[in-house]
Write a protein that holds these residues in place. Sequence first.
Motif, PDB file in Angstrom:
ATOM      1  N   ALA A  85      43.937  36.887  38.428  1.00 23.90           N
ATOM      2  CA  ALA A  85      44.175  38.135  37.699  1.00 23.90           C
ATOM      3  C   ALA A  85      42.867  38.710  37.167  1.00 23.90           C
ATOM      4  CB  ALA A  85      45.146  37.887  36.554  1.00 23.90           C
ATOM      5  N   THR A  86      41.862  37.873  37.056  1.00 21.52           N
ATOM      6  CA  THR A  86      40.602  38.304  36.456  1.00 21.52           C
ATOM      7  C   THR A  86      39.643  38.894  37.488  1.00 21.52           C
ATOM      8  OG1 THR A  86      40.946  36.416  34.998  1.00 21.52           O
ATOM      9  CG2 THR A  86      38.846  37.580  34.790  1.00 21.52           C
ATOM     10  N   CYS A  87      39.418  38.190  38.603  1.00 20.01           N
ATOM     11  CA  CYS A  87      38.431  38.658  39.565  1.00 20.01           C
ATOM     12  C   CYS A  87      39.030  39.093  40.897  1.00 20.01           C
ATOM     13  CB  CYS A  87      37.356  37.601  39.807  1.00 20.01           C
ATOM     14  SG  CYS A  87      37.959  36.192  40.760  1.00 20.01           S
ATOM     15  N   GLY A  88      40.328  38.847  41.113  1.00 19.41           N
ATOM     16  CA  GLY A  88      40.982  39.350  42.312  1.00 19.41           C
ATOM     17  C   GLY A  88      40.857  38.459  43.537  1.00 19.41           C
ATOM     18  N   ARG A 112      37.847  31.025  31.854  1.00 19.42           N
ATOM     19  CA  ARG A 112      38.736  32.072  31.349  1.00 19.42           C
ATOM     20  C   ARG A 112      39.370  32.943  32.442  1.00 19.42           C
ATOM     21  NH1 ARG A 112      34.957  32.090  27.319  1.00 19.42           N
ATOM     22  NH2 ARG A 112      33.901  33.932  28.115  1.00 19.42           N
ATOM     23  N   HIS A 113      39.204  32.574  33.713  1.00 20.24           N
ATOM     24  CA  HIS A 113      39.963  33.287  34.739  1.00 20.24           C
ATOM     25  C   HIS A 113      41.377  32.720  34.768  1.00 20.24           C
ATOM     26  CE1 HIS A 113      36.568  35.113  37.353  1.00 20.24           C
ATOM     27  NE2 HIS A 113      36.335  35.234  36.061  1.00 20.24           N
ATOM     28  N   ARG A 114      42.329  33.552  35.137  1.00 20.69           N
ATOM     29  CA  ARG A 114      43.717  33.107  35.165  1.00 20.69           C
ATOM     30  C   ARG A 114      44.324  33.405  36.534  1.00 20.69           C
ATOM     31  NH1 ARG A 114      48.062  35.526  34.190  1.00 20.69           N
ATOM     32  NH2 ARG A 114      49.942  34.324  33.904  1.00 20.69           N
TER      33      ARG A 114
HETATM   34 ZN   LIG Z   1      38.729  34.582  39.192  1.00 22.27          ZN
END
Ligand SMILES: [Zn+2]
Length: 134
Positions: A85-88, A112-114
């Motif tokens: 959800a954070t970096c795609g 902290r990426h989800r």
């Molecule tokens: Zn990511």
Amino acid sequence: MYIETFWMACDSTEQLRAEYGPFHTRAQAEAEARKLGFGYLLRYEHVLDENEEIREVRCIFLELPGAAEAVVPVVPAISLHTRCATCGQSATHDKAWQAEVWADIHEFEHTRHRVRLFEHARGKGLKEIGGWRG
Ligand SMILES: [Zn+2]
């Protein structure tokens, strides 16, 4: 979390179908289906958590190829997609544990990426599976 799989032979994909089984392997179910003249296999997947509680039940129909010389490669009816959800960044998986490993590595490498999980069923589109990271 792990998946317990068993197989049934069945005569159609309708609600009121005849089913025979369960079998532990696909080969057994397929042999029985051919004996009975049934055209489908049904794969049940029970997704169990660490307490052996069933979290999800999936049913996947597989059509048996009619003749031996017309063997059609069986495409898995359900595939799993992870997407951060954070970096795609995204990936596709056949098995739930593979998706978990991918998410573990991604979230470990990127603080902290989800990662979200989606299930893709043929003809039904994409469905998000919530709460999968317990
Ligand atoms: Zn990511």
